[in-house]
Motif scaffolding. Structure first.
Motif, PDB file in Angstrom:
ATOM      1  N   ASP A 399       0.853  -1.199   0.000  1.00  0.00           N
ATOM      2  CA  ASP A 399       0.000   0.000   0.000  1.00  0.00           C
ATOM      3  C   ASP A 399       0.881   1.238   0.000  1.00  0.00           C
ATOM      4  O   ASP A 399       2.030   1.198   0.456  1.00  0.00           O
ATOM      5  CB  ASP A 399      -0.913  -0.011   1.244  1.00  0.00           C
ATOM      6  CG  ASP A 399      -2.020   1.031   1.128  1.00  0.00           C
ATOM      7  OD1 ASP A 399      -2.515   1.245   0.005  1.00  0.00           O
ATOM      8  OD2 ASP A 399      -2.372   1.625   2.160  1.00  0.00           O
ATOM      9  N   HIS A 400       0.345   2.318  -0.545  1.00  0.00           N
ATOM     10  CA  HIS A 400       1.045   3.595  -0.435  1.00  0.00           C
ATOM     11  C   HIS A 400       0.035   4.704  -0.189  1.00  0.00           C
ATOM     12  O   HIS A 400       0.079   5.772  -0.814  1.00  0.00           O
ATOM     13  CB  HIS A 400       1.897   3.884  -1.681  1.00  0.00           C
ATOM     14  CG  HIS A 400       3.073   4.773  -1.401  1.00  0.00           C
ATOM     15  ND1 HIS A 400       3.383   5.891  -2.133  1.00  0.00           N
ATOM     16  CD2 HIS A 400       4.018   4.706  -0.425  1.00  0.00           C
ATOM     17  CE1 HIS A 400       4.472   6.470  -1.646  1.00  0.00           C
ATOM     18  NE2 HIS A 400       4.879   5.766  -0.604  1.00  0.00           N
ATOM     19  N   GLY A 401      -0.919   4.382   0.699  1.00  0.00           N
ATOM     20  CA  GLY A 401      -1.878   5.410   1.096  1.00  0.00           C
ATOM     21  C   GLY A 401      -3.056   5.524   0.147  1.00  0.00           C
ATOM     22  O   GLY A 401      -3.065   4.936  -0.936  1.00  0.00           O
ATOM     23  N   ARG A 434       2.374   4.257 -15.921  1.00  0.00           N
ATOM     24  CA  ARG A 434       2.742   5.379 -15.049  1.00  0.00           C
ATOM     25  C   ARG A 434       2.630   5.017 -13.580  1.00  0.00           C
ATOM     26  O   ARG A 434       3.359   5.551 -12.754  1.00  0.00           O
ATOM     27  CB  ARG A 434       1.828   6.579 -15.323  1.00  0.00           C
ATOM     28  CG  ARG A 434       2.058   7.135 -16.699  1.00  0.00           C
ATOM     29  CD  ARG A 434       1.229   8.358 -16.930  1.00  0.00           C
ATOM     30  NE  ARG A 434       1.282   8.685 -18.350  1.00  0.00           N
ATOM     31  CZ  ARG A 434       0.393   9.380 -18.989  1.00  0.00           C
ATOM     32  NH1 ARG A 434      -0.661   9.853 -18.355  1.00  0.00           N
ATOM     33  NH2 ARG A 434       0.528   9.628 -20.262  1.00  0.00           N
ATOM     34  N   PHE A 435       1.694   4.119 -13.282  1.00  0.00           N
ATOM     35  CA  PHE A 435       1.450   3.794 -11.876  1.00  0.00           C
ATOM     36  C   PHE A 435       1.615   2.282 -11.645  1.00  0.00           C
ATOM     37  O   PHE A 435       0.834   1.486 -12.169  1.00  0.00           O
ATOM     38  CB  PHE A 435       0.030   4.240 -11.475  1.00  0.00           C
ATOM     39  CG  PHE A 435      -0.451   3.639 -10.184  1.00  0.00           C
ATOM     40  CD1 PHE A 435       0.121   4.005  -8.966  1.00  0.00           C
ATOM     41  CD2 PHE A 435      -1.457   2.684 -10.181  1.00  0.00           C
ATOM     42  CE1 PHE A 435      -0.318   3.426  -7.777  1.00  0.00           C
ATOM     43  CE2 PHE A 435      -1.901   2.117  -8.994  1.00  0.00           C
ATOM     44  CZ  PHE A 435      -1.323   2.479  -7.795  1.00  0.00           C
ATOM     45  N   GLY A 436       2.653   1.900 -10.929  1.00  0.00           N
ATOM     46  CA  GLY A 436       2.830   0.514 -10.485  1.00  0.00           C
ATOM     47  C   GLY A 436       3.136  -0.495 -11.575  1.00  0.00           C
ATOM     48  O   GLY A 436       3.592  -1.597 -11.293  1.00  0.00           O
ATOM     49  N   GLY A 474      11.521   8.516 -11.754  1.00  0.00           N
ATOM     50  CA  GLY A 474      10.601   9.618 -11.473  1.00  0.00           C
ATOM     51  C   GLY A 474       9.529   9.261 -10.457  1.00  0.00           C
ATOM     52  O   GLY A 474       9.102   8.105 -10.352  1.00  0.00           O
ATOM     53  N   HIS A 475       9.152  10.255  -9.678  1.00  0.00           N
ATOM     54  CA  HIS A 475       8.052  10.068  -8.733  1.00  0.00           C
ATOM     55  C   HIS A 475       7.353  11.388  -8.504  1.00  0.00           C
ATOM     56  O   HIS A 475       7.978  12.447  -8.558  1.00  0.00           O
ATOM     57  CB  HIS A 475       8.549   9.483  -7.399  1.00  0.00           C
ATOM     58  CG  HIS A 475       7.465   8.857  -6.601  1.00  0.00           C
ATOM     59  ND1 HIS A 475       6.647   9.569  -5.762  1.00  0.00           N
ATOM     60  CD2 HIS A 475       7.038   7.564  -6.534  1.00  0.00           C
ATOM     61  CE1 HIS A 475       5.768   8.746  -5.199  1.00  0.00           C
ATOM     62  NE2 HIS A 475       5.987   7.514  -5.658  1.00  0.00           N
ATOM     63  N   ARG A 476       6.033  11.327  -8.248  1.00  0.00           N
ATOM     64  CA  ARG A 476       5.249  12.542  -8.031  1.00  0.00           C
ATOM     65  C   ARG A 476       5.692  13.282  -6.761  1.00  0.00           C
ATOM     66  O   ARG A 476       5.839  14.499  -6.767  1.00  0.00           O
ATOM     67  CB  ARG A 476       3.779  12.173  -7.883  1.00  0.00           C
ATOM     68  CG  ARG A 476       2.840  12.625  -8.965  1.00  0.00           C
ATOM     69  CD  ARG A 476       2.968  14.075  -9.317  1.00  0.00           C
ATOM     70  NE  ARG A 476       2.671  14.309 -10.712  1.00  0.00           N
ATOM     71  CZ  ARG A 476       1.431  14.371 -11.223  1.00  0.00           C
ATOM     72  NH1 ARG A 476       0.391  14.210 -10.460  1.00  0.00           N
ATOM     73  NH2 ARG A 476       1.275  14.592 -12.500  1.00  0.00           N
ATOM     74  N   LEU A 485      11.844   5.640   1.049  1.00  0.00           N
ATOM     75  CA  LEU A 485      12.516   4.694   1.951  1.00  0.00           C
ATOM     76  C   LEU A 485      12.272   3.237   1.558  1.00  0.00           C
ATOM     77  O   LEU A 485      13.024   2.347   1.940  1.00  0.00           O
ATOM     78  CB  LEU A 485      12.088   4.955   3.398  1.00  0.00           C
ATOM     79  CG  LEU A 485      12.503   6.337   3.919  1.00  0.00           C
ATOM     80  CD1 LEU A 485      12.055   6.542   5.353  1.00  0.00           C
ATOM     81  CD2 LEU A 485      14.024   6.548   3.808  1.00  0.00           C
ATOM     82  N   ARG A 486      11.207   3.001   0.744  1.00  0.00           N
ATOM     83  CA  ARG A 486      10.969   1.640   0.250  1.00  0.00           C
ATOM     84  C   ARG A 486      12.128   1.218  -0.662  1.00  0.00           C
ATOM     85  O   ARG A 486      12.612   0.090  -0.623  1.00  0.00           O
ATOM     86  CB  ARG A 486       9.660   1.570  -0.536  1.00  0.00           C
ATOM     87  CG  ARG A 486       8.436   1.913   0.271  1.00  0.00           C
ATOM     88  CD  ARG A 486       7.225   1.994  -0.619  1.00  0.00           C
ATOM     89  NE  ARG A 486       7.294   3.084  -1.594  1.00  0.00           N
ATOM     90  CZ  ARG A 486       6.385   3.333  -2.524  1.00  0.00           C
ATOM     91  NH1 ARG A 486       5.313   2.566  -2.620  1.00  0.00           N
ATOM     92  NH2 ARG A 486       6.518   4.331  -3.351  1.00  0.00           N
ATOM     93  N   VAL A 487      12.544   2.181  -1.496  1.00  0.00           N
ATOM     94  CA  VAL A 487      13.647   1.918  -2.423  1.00  0.00           C
ATOM     95  C   VAL A 487      14.919   1.620  -1.630  1.00  0.00           C
ATOM     96  O   VAL A 487      15.650   0.661  -1.919  1.00  0.00           O
ATOM     97  CB  VAL A 487      13.834   3.133  -3.359  1.00  0.00           C
ATOM     98  CG1 VAL A 487      15.115   3.008  -4.159  1.00  0.00           C
ATOM     99  CG2 VAL A 487      12.628   3.278  -4.278  1.00  0.00           C
ATOM    100  N   GLY A 563       0.927  -7.664  -4.677  1.00  0.00           N
ATOM    101  CA  GLY A 563       1.196  -6.899  -3.461  1.00  0.00           C
ATOM    102  C   GLY A 563       0.146  -5.826  -3.228  1.00  0.00           C
ATOM    103  O   GLY A 563      -0.448  -5.722  -2.155  1.00  0.00           O
ATOM    104  N   ARG A 564      -0.144  -5.032  -4.273  1.00  0.00           N
ATOM    105  CA  ARG A 564      -1.043  -3.894  -4.084  1.00  0.00           C
ATOM    106  C   ARG A 564      -2.504  -4.328  -3.883  1.00  0.00           C
ATOM    107  O   ARG A 564      -3.299  -3.581  -3.302  1.00  0.00           O
ATOM    108  CB  ARG A 564      -0.909  -2.924  -5.273  1.00  0.00           C
ATOM    109  CG  ARG A 564      -1.584  -1.590  -5.085  1.00  0.00           C
ATOM    110  CD  ARG A 564      -1.226  -0.898  -3.777  1.00  0.00           C
ATOM    111  NE  ARG A 564       0.171  -0.523  -3.604  1.00  0.00           N
ATOM    112  CZ  ARG A 564       0.681   0.667  -3.906  1.00  0.00           C
ATOM    113  NH1 ARG A 564      -0.088   1.598  -4.416  1.00  0.00           N
ATOM    114  NH2 ARG A 564       1.958   0.919  -3.681  1.00  0.00           N
ATOM    115  N   SER A 565      -2.844  -5.557  -4.343  1.00  0.00           N
ATOM    116  CA  SER A 565      -4.212  -6.054  -4.087  1.00  0.00           C
ATOM    117  C   SER A 565      -4.499  -6.031  -2.587  1.00  0.00           C
ATOM    118  O   SER A 565      -5.631  -5.764  -2.162  1.00  0.00           O
ATOM    119  CB  SER A 565      -4.377  -7.486  -4.606  1.00  0.00           C
ATOM    120  OG  SER A 565      -4.338  -7.490  -5.998  1.00  0.00           O
TER     121      SER A 565
HETATM  122  C1  LMR Z   1       2.785   3.894  -5.068  1.00  0.00           C
HETATM  123  O1  LMR Z   1       3.421   3.012  -4.540  1.00  0.00           O
HETATM  124  O2  LMR Z   1       1.567   3.803  -5.269  1.00  0.00           O
HETATM  125  C2  LMR Z   1       3.467   5.096  -5.492  1.00  0.00           C
HETATM  126  O3  LMR Z   1       4.814   5.111  -5.448  1.00  0.00           O
HETATM  127  C3  LMR Z   1       2.775   5.996  -6.367  1.00  0.00           C
HETATM  128  C4  LMR Z   1       2.489   7.250  -5.632  1.00  0.00           C
HETATM  129  O4  LMR Z   1       1.851   8.086  -6.275  1.00  0.00           O
HETATM  130  O5  LMR Z   1       2.867   7.374  -4.491  1.00  0.00           O
END
Ligand code: LMR
Ligand code: ACO
Length: 600
Positions: A399-401, A434-436, A474-476, A485-487, A563-565
């Motif tokens: 998750d990332h919020g 662009r995302f994930g 790149g990241h927003r 910090l994940r990286v 993972g993101r599921s």
């Molecule tokens: C994520 O893991 O969803 C992100 O790095 C993308 C974001 O916009 O934070």
């Protein structure tokens, strides 16, 4: 080499001749071989990776390759090449196989290979110690062990001619048709054959009568030999010489066909290219006479040959053969629609790549979700450092919020009253370049740049030309000042547990350049995962083509999807728990720029 083939012999079949291959596999099943006799098929124009064949009532997959070199590299134990290329290609295929090496026998079926090329090919094979059967042949057989293609005909014929188990006769002919005929005659008048070769009808064939008879002389299974020669050539005289020199001591029965030639006024060309007498001693009559004088058992006529076989066989007083049990090939077989190579639910307990579920699922096994993924996605049990890495990735991207695009979509969908699965799918559909979903792209492009020795500057130039932002850069919101910090965590794990990280090391030189232009152009979490997965697979010994295939099939993005599921489901359950109403985006957050439509 005393025996041409054993029950372990495996072949590479050049050309996808499915009928002939199926006949080989039906034979294998009948004689209860452990492994199929065809290990690989070379099918230069086929795009498939395998061909399905029946093995008894079941089906098996035989891998197909575009080149002999690829097939041999994948199946190095296969030391017989069955060259079913046309006469236009057969020479090149044989010469290439001799160059590759590792073949003990090459069978060439094509008829009419130009004689100059055939001689060169045969000489090269002889110099390399490779037995060539053919050209212009149906091949040979070691009954009960290995059968080439169509020799012996249908499986019913084969069993009727006792070609499913070894007898005691060594059979050498030129003709394939008469080979089958003689196998049958031998099975009726004696106990069948131990090894048989149809050397081929062309004028210049690879292994000649004497080569095969000398091998059979040293094969203890062969107790006597039967040679069916024909008009033309002088190969039979070499056999006579070997007998005179004591190199052949086992009884030999022989007959040269073509005795009818004397009734024609002029020289006759029989069916085979080599079957024409150029001199008196090449006639069938002369050869039969000379062989008889040398002590070979020569019948009065072809019709008398069965009696001669019976007479010689009975004089040897061999012990009767114990008839082996065989499998019966079913007459009705149904081809399967689906193939599964990862799991099997047919037994008491389903398995993941051969591992019963309980052997990986229960905590006492010490296995985790990384092990399950390595089994079900890659059909291998990865070492702990790699399965732990996979788990670290899944946990890292869970998750990332709520603000990230996928989670936002999942939340909006849940608030529209949709179910968990519908809301989850909405979130998953947001994953993309662009995302994930930049993980595969990052692996692909960074690997390309590193493989081709591009400097970071050249790589940036290359990507500019491609017209797409570098996947994985790149990241927003994350940047040099606000590092992700994940990286950092993933890199630290790799530094500690990976044997080496060459692609990551390269990517960091690229990152140094991009961040010097703009500080948010960091190596992002997608990029780090994609690049480290390549380093992991390389360290695990995967070939570059295998890694490229993982990338092109979307394997890497799948780590983010899984993972993101977890996070998406969390957000969806959050919405449901809070009983949030339907979401409508505030209108003051939208720039409306709608003009009155113009008439066309
Ligand atoms: C994520 O893991 O969803 C992100 O790095 C993308 C974001 O916009 O934070
Ligand atoms: N490569 C080269 N230049 C880039 C890249 C890149 N990957 N990303 C941004 N830029 C440049 C843009 O061309 C633009 O240049 P300009 O100012 O001269 O026009 C500038 O940086 C800003 O571009 P934006 O698209 O506005 O950057 P933003 O910060 O909004 O985008 C994003 C972030 C979408 C992640 C972007 O960097 C990108 O597309 N990266 C590649 C895809 C990627 O890796 N996505 C995964 C992100 S991590 C995750 O989702 C889990």
């Amino acid at each position: 080499m005393a025996q041409l083939f054993t029950r372990d012999t495996q072949a590479i079949f050049w050309n996808n001749n499915t009928t002939a291959i199926q006949r080989m596999l039906d034979y294998d099943y009948t004689i209860k071989r452990d492994k199929p006799s065809v290990a690989a098929i070379v099918a230069p124009t086929s795009s498939g990776k395998f061909e399905k064949f029946f093995y008894g009532p079941d089906e098996i997959m035989v891998p197909t390759f575009k080149t002999t070199a690829e097939a041999k590299a994948a199946q190095p134990q296969a030391d017989v090449l069955l060259n079913f290329a046309s006469f236009r290609t057969a020479y090149d295929v044989t010469m290439e196989a001799l160059e590759i090496g590792g073949f003990s026998t090459i069978m060439i079926t094509a008829e009419g290979i130009p004689e100059r090329l055939a001689r060169k090919m045969n000489a090269t094979a002889r110099a390399n110690g490779v037995v060539v059967i053919g050209p212009a042949t149906v091949g040979g057989i070691a009954p009960g062990a290995f059968k080439i293609a169509n020799v012996g005909g249908t499986i019913t014929n084969i069993v009727n001619s006792k070609l499913h188990r070894a007898g005691s006769c060594g059979l050498v002919t030129r003709s394939g048709g008469l080979f089958n005929e003689l196998s049958n005659i031998i099975s009726i008048n004696a106990d069948g054959i131990a090894e048989g070769v149809a050397i081929g009808g062309d004028r210049f064939v690879g292994s000649v009568f004497i080569d095969n008879l000398l091998r059979m002389e040293s094969n203890p299974q062969v107790k006597y030999m039967l040679l069916l020669g024909e008009v033309g050539g002088i190969e039979e005289y070499k056999v006579i010489d070997a007998i005179k020199e004591g190199k052949i001591t086992k009884p030999v029965i022989a007959w040269c066909i073509g005795t009818i030639a004397k009734y024609y006024d002029s020289g006759v060309q029989f069916g085979h290219a080599g079957a024409s007498a150029n001199a008196e001693r090449e006639t069938a009559e002369a050869k039969n006479r000379a062989m008889s004088e040398a002590g070979i058992y020569v019948p009065e006529s072809f019709n008398d040959l069965p009696n001669k076989i019976k007479e010689v066989y009975e004089s040897l007083h061999l012990a009767p053969i114990q008839e082996p049990e065989m499998n019966v090939v079913p007459t009705v077989r149904r081809s399967k629609q689906f193939i599964c190579t990862i799991s099997d639910d047919r037994g008491d307990e389903a398995t993941y790549a051969g591992f019963p579920i309980s052997s990986v699922a229960l905590p006492s096994t010490g296995k985790g979700i990384g092990d399950v993924i390595s089994l079900l996605w890659f059909k291998k049990q990865y070492p702990k450092w790699a399965t732990d890495f996979i788990e670290t990735v899944l946990k890292t991207v869970a998750d990332h919020g709520p603000a990230v695009s996928g989670a936002h979509n999942a939340k909006v969908t849940a608030r529209a009253g949709k179910s968990v699965v519908e809301s989850l799918v909405t979130g998953l559909l947001t994953i993309g370049p662009r995302f994930g979903g930049a993980i595969d792209g990052a692996a692909q492009y960074f690997k390309y740049a590193d493989d081709n020795g591009l400097s970071p500057k050249e790589f940036l130039g290359y990507m500019k030309n491609e017209g797409i932002p570098i996947p994985g850069i790149g990241h927003r919101i994350k940047s040099l000042k606000n590092p992700d910090l994940r990286v950092k965590g993933l890199m630290e794990y790799a530094a500690e547990y990976f044997p080496s990280t060459p692609l990551l090391d390269y990517a960091r030189t690229v990152e140094a350049l991009t961040t010097s232009k703009k500080e948010n152009l960091i190596l992002n979490v997608d990029g780090t995962i994609g690049i480290l997965m390549v380093d992991m697979w390389r360290a695990l010994g995967y070939a570059e083509e295998e890694i490229d295939e993982f990338i092109s099939s979307g394997t890497l993005n799948a780590f983010f999807i899984v993972g993101r599921s977890i996070g998406f489901i969390g957000h969806i359950l959050d919405e449901k728990r809070l009983e949030m109403p339907m979401y409508r985006h505030p209108m003051d957050d939208i720039l409306y720029d709608v003009q009155m439509a113009q008439e066309i």
